[in-house]
Motif scaffolding. Structure first.
Motif, PDB file in Angstrom:
ATOM      1  N   CYS A 145       0.941  -1.249   0.091  1.00 34.22           N
ATOM      2  CA  CYS A 145       0.029  -0.030   0.028  1.00 34.22           C
ATOM      3  C   CYS A 145       0.827   1.217   0.011  1.00 34.22           C
ATOM      4  O   CYS A 145       2.054   1.216   0.185  1.00 34.22           O
ATOM      5  CB  CYS A 145      -0.911  -0.137   1.278  1.00 34.22           C
ATOM      6  N   LEU A 146       0.197   2.509  -0.174  1.00 28.60           N
ATOM      7  CA  LEU A 146       0.933   3.600  -0.167  1.00 28.60           C
ATOM      8  C   LEU A 146       1.132   4.150   1.292  1.00 28.60           C
ATOM      9  O   LEU A 146       1.788   5.051   1.502  1.00 28.60           O
ATOM     10  CB  LEU A 146       0.115   4.780  -1.062  1.00 28.60           C
ATOM     11  N   GLY A 147       0.294   3.833   1.713  1.00 29.81           N
ATOM     12  CA  GLY A 147       0.265   4.240   3.487  1.00 29.81           C
ATOM     13  C   GLY A 147      -1.092   5.221   3.656  1.00 29.81           C
ATOM     14  O   GLY A 147      -2.080   4.908   3.128  1.00 29.81           O
ATOM     15  N   LEU A 148      -0.988   6.189   4.691  1.00 29.05           N
ATOM     16  CA  LEU A 148      -2.075   6.966   4.744  1.00 29.05           C
ATOM     17  C   LEU A 148      -1.724   8.445   5.301  1.00 29.05           C
ATOM     18  O   LEU A 148      -0.585   8.675   5.678  1.00 29.05           O
ATOM     19  CB  LEU A 148      -2.943   6.505   5.759  1.00 29.05           C
ATOM     20  N   ILE A 149      -2.578   9.271   5.019  1.00 31.96           N
ATOM     21  CA  ILE A 149      -2.680  10.903   5.468  1.00 31.96           C
ATOM     22  C   ILE A 149      -3.846  11.121   6.150  1.00 31.96           C
ATOM     23  O   ILE A 149      -4.818  10.967   5.864  1.00 31.96           O
ATOM     24  CB  ILE A 149      -2.416  11.719   4.019  1.00 31.96           C
ATOM     25  N   ASN A 150      -3.593  11.742   7.214  1.00 28.34           N
ATOM     26  CA  ASN A 150      -4.540  12.616   8.116  1.00 28.34           C
ATOM     27  C   ASN A 150      -4.109  13.886   8.186  1.00 28.34           C
ATOM     28  O   ASN A 150      -2.961  14.139   8.903  1.00 28.34           O
ATOM     29  CB  ASN A 150      -4.690  12.104   9.441  1.00 28.34           C
ATOM     30  N   THR A 151      -4.913  14.838   7.477  1.00 26.52           N
ATOM     31  CA  THR A 151      -4.433  16.466   7.446  1.00 26.52           C
ATOM     32  C   THR A 151      -4.914  17.167   8.786  1.00 26.52           C
ATOM     33  O   THR A 151      -4.480  18.312   8.929  1.00 26.52           O
ATOM     34  CB  THR A 151      -5.201  16.908   6.282  1.00 26.52           C
ATOM     35  N   PHE A 152      -5.534  16.726   9.674  1.00 23.51           N
ATOM     36  CA  PHE A 152      -5.730  17.099  11.011  1.00 23.51           C
ATOM     37  C   PHE A 152      -4.892  16.912  12.064  1.00 23.51           C
ATOM     38  O   PHE A 152      -4.906  17.833  12.933  1.00 23.51           O
ATOM     39  CB  PHE A 152      -7.189  17.009  11.239  1.00 23.51           C
ATOM     40  N   THR A 153      -4.177  15.883  12.233  1.00 23.52           N
ATOM     41  CA  THR A 153      -3.407  15.217  13.168  1.00 23.52           C
ATOM     42  C   THR A 153      -2.041  16.351  13.298  1.00 23.52           C
ATOM     43  O   THR A 153      -2.001  16.761  14.448  1.00 23.52           O
ATOM     44  CB  THR A 153      -2.986  13.960  12.793  1.00 23.52           C
ATOM     45  N   PHE A 171     -11.008   9.754   1.712  1.00 22.94           N
ATOM     46  CA  PHE A 171     -10.768   8.854   0.232  1.00 22.94           C
ATOM     47  C   PHE A 171      -9.985   7.739   0.653  1.00 22.94           C
ATOM     48  O   PHE A 171      -8.917   7.941   1.205  1.00 22.94           O
ATOM     49  CB  PHE A 171     -10.389   9.692  -0.619  1.00 22.94           C
ATOM     50  N   PHE A 172     -10.586   6.659   0.458  1.00 25.29           N
ATOM     51  CA  PHE A 172      -9.734   5.289   0.689  1.00 25.29           C
ATOM     52  C   PHE A 172      -9.676   4.509  -0.696  1.00 25.29           C
ATOM     53  O   PHE A 172     -11.010   4.490  -1.373  1.00 25.29           O
ATOM     54  CB  PHE A 172      -9.723   4.628   1.780  1.00 25.29           C
ATOM     55  N   SER A 173      -8.708   4.123  -0.944  1.00 26.56           N
ATOM     56  CA  SER A 173      -8.694   3.224  -2.479  1.00 26.56           C
ATOM     57  C   SER A 173      -7.744   1.822  -2.011  1.00 26.56           C
ATOM     58  O   SER A 173      -6.901   1.773  -1.486  1.00 26.56           O
ATOM     59  CB  SER A 173      -8.002   3.973  -3.389  1.00 26.56           C
ATOM     60  N   GLN A 174      -8.176   0.864  -2.961  1.00 25.17           N
ATOM     61  CA  GLN A 174      -7.512  -0.348  -2.917  1.00 25.17           C
ATOM     62  C   GLN A 174      -6.269  -0.119  -3.963  1.00 25.17           C
ATOM     63  O   GLN A 174      -5.299  -1.254  -4.019  1.00 25.17           O
ATOM     64  CB  GLN A 174      -8.512  -1.636  -3.366  1.00 25.17           C
ATOM     65  N   SER A 175      -6.310   0.813  -4.815  1.00 29.82           N
ATOM     66  CA  SER A 175      -5.077   1.117  -5.744  1.00 29.82           C
ATOM     67  C   SER A 175      -4.303   2.380  -5.237  1.00 29.82           C
ATOM     68  O   SER A 175      -4.718   3.435  -5.143  1.00 29.82           O
ATOM     69  CB  SER A 175      -5.614   1.511  -7.081  1.00 29.82           C
ATOM     70  N   GLY A 176      -3.082   1.806  -4.845  1.00 33.03           N
ATOM     71  CA  GLY A 176      -2.236   2.859  -4.336  1.00 33.03           C
ATOM     72  C   GLY A 176      -2.016   3.977  -5.472  1.00 33.03           C
ATOM     73  O   GLY A 176      -1.690   5.167  -5.237  1.00 33.03           O
ATOM     74  N   ALA A 177      -1.592   3.462  -6.510  1.00 37.12           N
ATOM     75  CA  ALA A 177      -1.407   4.118  -7.793  1.00 37.12           C
ATOM     76  C   ALA A 177      -2.488   5.242  -8.100  1.00 37.12           C
ATOM     77  O   ALA A 177      -2.276   6.573  -8.440  1.00 37.12           O
ATOM     78  CB  ALA A 177      -1.088   3.314  -9.117  1.00 37.12           C
ATOM     79  N   LEU A 178      -3.777   4.976  -7.815  1.00 35.43           N
ATOM     80  CA  LEU A 178      -5.022   5.986  -8.038  1.00 35.43           C
ATOM     81  C   LEU A 178      -4.748   6.980  -6.988  1.00 35.43           C
ATOM     82  O   LEU A 178      -4.893   8.025  -7.048  1.00 35.43           O
ATOM     83  CB  LEU A 178      -6.223   4.971  -8.086  1.00 35.43           C
ATOM     84  N   LEU A 199      -5.592   1.325   0.792  1.00 33.79           N
ATOM     85  CA  LEU A 199      -5.848  -0.016   1.581  1.00 33.79           C
ATOM     86  C   LEU A 199      -5.142  -1.252   1.279  1.00 33.79           C
ATOM     87  O   LEU A 199      -4.919  -2.344   2.052  1.00 33.79           O
ATOM     88  CB  LEU A 199      -7.538  -0.498   1.218  1.00 33.79           C
ATOM     89  N   GLY A 200      -4.313  -1.146  -0.045  1.00 34.77           N
ATOM     90  CA  GLY A 200      -3.601  -2.536  -0.469  1.00 34.77           C
ATOM     91  C   GLY A 200      -4.166  -3.711  -0.273  1.00 34.77           C
ATOM     92  O   GLY A 200      -5.214  -3.821  -0.715  1.00 34.77           O
ATOM     93  N   ASN A 201      -3.368  -4.637   0.143  1.00 38.14           N
ATOM     94  CA  ASN A 201      -4.016  -6.002  -0.329  1.00 38.14           C
ATOM     95  C   ASN A 201      -5.177  -6.435   0.955  1.00 38.14           C
ATOM     96  O   ASN A 201      -5.730  -7.485   0.930  1.00 38.14           O
ATOM     97  CB  ASN A 201      -2.891  -7.008   0.118  1.00 38.14           C
ATOM     98  N   MET A 202      -5.306  -5.423   1.893  1.00 40.65           N
ATOM     99  CA  MET A 202      -6.331  -5.687   2.996  1.00 40.65           C
ATOM    100  C   MET A 202      -6.422  -6.994   3.641  1.00 40.65           C
ATOM    101  O   MET A 202      -7.271  -7.502   3.951  1.00 40.65           O
ATOM    102  CB  MET A 202      -7.865  -5.417   2.313  1.00 40.65           C
TER     103      MET A 202
END
Length: 711
Positions: A145-153, A171-178, A199-202
């Motif tokens: 996966c690409l990881g995650l971002i929270n803009t408020f933390t 927004f969450f996605s199973q595609s990191g490239a997307l 989300l990657g391979n979940m």
């Protein structure tokens, strides 16, 4: 007051997941000194995002990375670590995950690739990784996966190039490239996010976990998801309806083609493609679906910033005729209504608009309209009780004032907070400044009227879901479950998958579904005896688990009226079976009472791997696969849903009666649908049911199931 969503146990689970978005400390295992390397960019993003907690790079060959002290192993970190991000080669991921578990880490983000997406060896590695997480009670995002971002933390725990601005959509996605493409596009469009999650391979956490987590996130007003599949359909059906009542969930589901559906032997199975089940799951859960990424963000941004319409009546305000016609067509195509303006509204518009203007809906203020004329017309429309939303179209003419008109729209948005305004500023550079102003005010602009109509349709669907009474009673019938269990046990002992027609008929009969009188004959003499007992005329059908479509091989004989006809029919059916299906195991011939013709419908069930029993209703007989006039619902089904299934099909018109025909017994069909729903919930081993045809008689005279297939 918002409904209470979670028990104490569920809140404890969510508190662990919270550490993904708001950790007090982060370790980056595989941190790198080399700019451009994944481990370097993750550390850099954490610093650049302004993350307020402690950052611990882990690399056995470095002392410092980006001026931060580096550790050889995570176990050497003196303090507690809430979140560990793993960016090492796949082969050593299990080893470092074990070390993280021993350290007491609660959450892992595994960005490393090389797991089930690369084959059997990777799948085994992924399975081992999950076992390690379970052993230590860790939750994992990824791998791959690409990881995650929270803009408020704030926290950017990813290797994305961009660091998005704050916004109110997740927004969450199973595609990191997307995700990276969306971030690049959002930067250009000045669109912000509260959270962005790859989300990657979940393997552990999935879309439902994060839907549940963000339900009460005050910074998230809408949840947008790109998915290729849902990991746990039953849990999704439990969580999504609760969250949808609080904030909208919008899904772009990829893989919508029929290629994902297997061709089943029954009519029901062949038409119950995977996308059918997903659509029904989303409908039941109040989840909105879109057909493109553009629609995903159009709808998400608008729902996050504007109120949901209270009805389907749309007003169109324009300075050009052509786009208003396009808009009117688009509104009609999406089953929305052009609002009938009140006489007071029309008179007020006539009093101040030019004589050449159009005072009825669509309202055309003409090409020379300045911002003040737009503002007057827009305010007048918004005051009309029959108008639920307004589409404002602006095409740039020589005298048009896009920026000033945008300011008036923002003003009206504040003045009328309960009615959405969807601007369609068409053009390029001449409207760019106005569109940017609208965006900063939280009002998305639409390049074309069709997009605005699409978004309004989604907003209205969500509003109707919020206003609907979702708790519906599921009827329970008195049935003979033990009889069905005996039949299934016998089928298992004989190592069969398909039930014989007489067995399938016994099953539905045990659940109170009417069937004709019948018997099983294994020779001509038995066939005659059974026919006499039942009474002529009779129908004869071959009985074989391998012969599902009996008519195709001459395995059905109708309207037999004498002993002689029965004997001849028996011989012919057996002969046809041996010629056309020589390998089929024939148990005999079924004798069935010939019943009066009725209107033909089909009721069936296909068990979806993700969401469970999918019930079908439609026009029956030999035309079911040709016409495909069917509707679906996920079981269990309420009486109201069963009626709605019938109403959605053309079969309803036939059952209701055309041009003076007597109406059919629709209540009896509803009863059969509900009993099949209960049967499919009671016995999970049933994969498919096909009752076709069902003869439906005049109102009050019931319905009868003629042919039953069951797998």
């Amino acid at each position: 007051m918002k409904p209470r969503l979670y028990s104490r146990y569920e809140k404890d689970k969510l508190s662990i997941l919270e550490k993904f978005l708001r950790p007090k400390s982060v370790a980056v295992i595989g941190a790198s000194r080399t700019p451009g390397a994944v481990g370097h960019e993750i550390v850099r993003n954490l610093i650049r995002s302004g993350y307020p907690g402690q950052i611990y790079p882990v690399n056995p060959k470095a002392d410092k990375i980006l001026d931060l002290k580096c550790y050889k192993k995570i176990g050497e970190v003196e303090d507690e670590v809430d979140l560990a991000i793993i960016a090492v080669p796949a082969k050593i991921v299990p080893q470092v995950a074990e070390e993280a578990g021993e350290k007491g880490v609660k959450c892992l983000i595994v960005v490393s690739a090389g797991f089930k997406e690369v084959g059997v060896e990777g799948a085994e590695r992924e399975k081992h990784l999950l076992e390690i997480c379970r052993k230590y009670g860790m939750r994992m995002l990824g791998p791959n996966c690409l990881g995650l971002i929270n803009t408020f933390t704030p926290i950017n725990a990813s290797f994305a190039k961009q660091n998005p601005i704050k916004g109110d959509i997740a927004f969450f996605s199973q595609s990191g490239a997307l995700c990276t493409a969306i971030l690049d596009w959002a930067e250009r469009e000045n669109i912000g996010f509260s959270n962005l999650i790859s989300l990657g391979n979940m393997t552990d956490t999935d879309e439902t976990d994060f839907i549940e987590l963000l339900a009460n996130d005050k910074n998230t007003k809408a949840i947008l998801i790109y998915i290729e599949g849902i990991k746990d359909g039953k849990r999704f059906l439990e969580v999504a309806p609760k969250v949808s009542k609080i904030k909208p969930i919008i899904v772009f589901k990829a893989g919508a083609s029929a290629a994902g559906a297997r061709a089943a032997a029954s009519h029901t199975g062949s038409m119950a493609g995977s996308m059918v089940a997903y659509r029904e799951a989303f409908r039941r859960s109040g989840v909105l679906t879109v057909d493109s990424l553009e629609d995903l963000f159009n709808l998400g941004l608008t729902l996050a910033s504007q109120p949901t319409p209270e009805g389907r009546n749309i007003a169109i305000l324009t300075n050009a005729g052509g786009p208003s016609i396009v808009a009117a067509d688009a509104v009609s195509k999406r089953n929305l209504n052009l609002a009938w303006l009140s006489p007071t509204t029309i008179e007020k518009l006539r009093s101040k608009l030019p004589v050449e203007a159009s005072w009825i809906n669509p309202v055309d203020v003409l090409g020379d309209a300045l911002a003040d004329r737009y503002a007057f017309a827009l305010e007048t429309l918004l005051k009309d009780y029959s108008v639920d939303a307004v589409i404002v179209i602006l095409t740039p003419q020589a005298m048009t004032q896009p920026l000033e008109t945008a300011k008036k729209i923002i003003e009206m948005r504040s003045k009328f907070p309960n009615k959405p305004i969807l601007p369609v500023f068409m053009g390029g550079e001449s409207v760019r400044e106005a569109v940017e102003l609208l965006s900063r005010a939280g009002i998305p602009n639409f390049e074309y009227p069709e997009r605005a109509a699409d978004t309004l349709a989604g907003m209205i669907e969500y509003g109707e879901y919020l206003r609907s009474k979702r708790i519906q009673e599921i009827p329970k019938f008195k049935v003979r479950k033990s009889d069905v269990r005996e039949i299934f046990d016998r089928v298992r002992r004989e190592r069969r998958v398909n039930l014989l027609s007489v067995e399938a008929r016994e099953v539905v009969k045990a659940y109170g579904i009417p069937v004709p009188e019948y018997g099983l004959a294994q020779d001509r003499r038995q066939a005659v005896e059974i026919s006499r007992k039942i009474g002529y005329p009779v129908v004869m059908k071959v009985v074989s688990p391998q012969i599902l479509h009996k008519t195709d091989i001459g395995g059905v004989k109708l309207n037999l009226k004498s002993d002689r006809e029965v004997e001849l029919a028996f011989n012919e059916i057996i002969r046809n079976a041996s010629i056309f299906m020589p390998d089929a195991r024939v148990f005999g011939v079924e004798i069935q009472k010939m019943v009066p013709q009725g209107r033909e419908v089909i009721v069936g069930m296909h068990r979806d791997l993700q969401f469970g029993p999918l019930i079908m209703f439609g026009l029956g007989g030999i035309y079911v696969n040709l016409i495909k006039d069917v509707s679906f619902r996920l079981a269990p089904i309420s009486r109201e849903e069963a009626y709605q299934m019938i109403l959605e099909t053309k079969a309803y018109a036939l059952l209701r009666g055309i041009r003076g025909e007597t109406s059919s017994d629709i209540d009896s069909v509803v009863d059969i649908i509900l009993r099949i729903s209960q049967l499919s919930m009671d016995f999970e081993e049933i994969n498919e049911i096909d009752i076709n045809p069902i003869f439906v008689y005049e109102r009050g005279k019931g319905a009868i199931a003629l042919d039953v297939k069951m797998t």
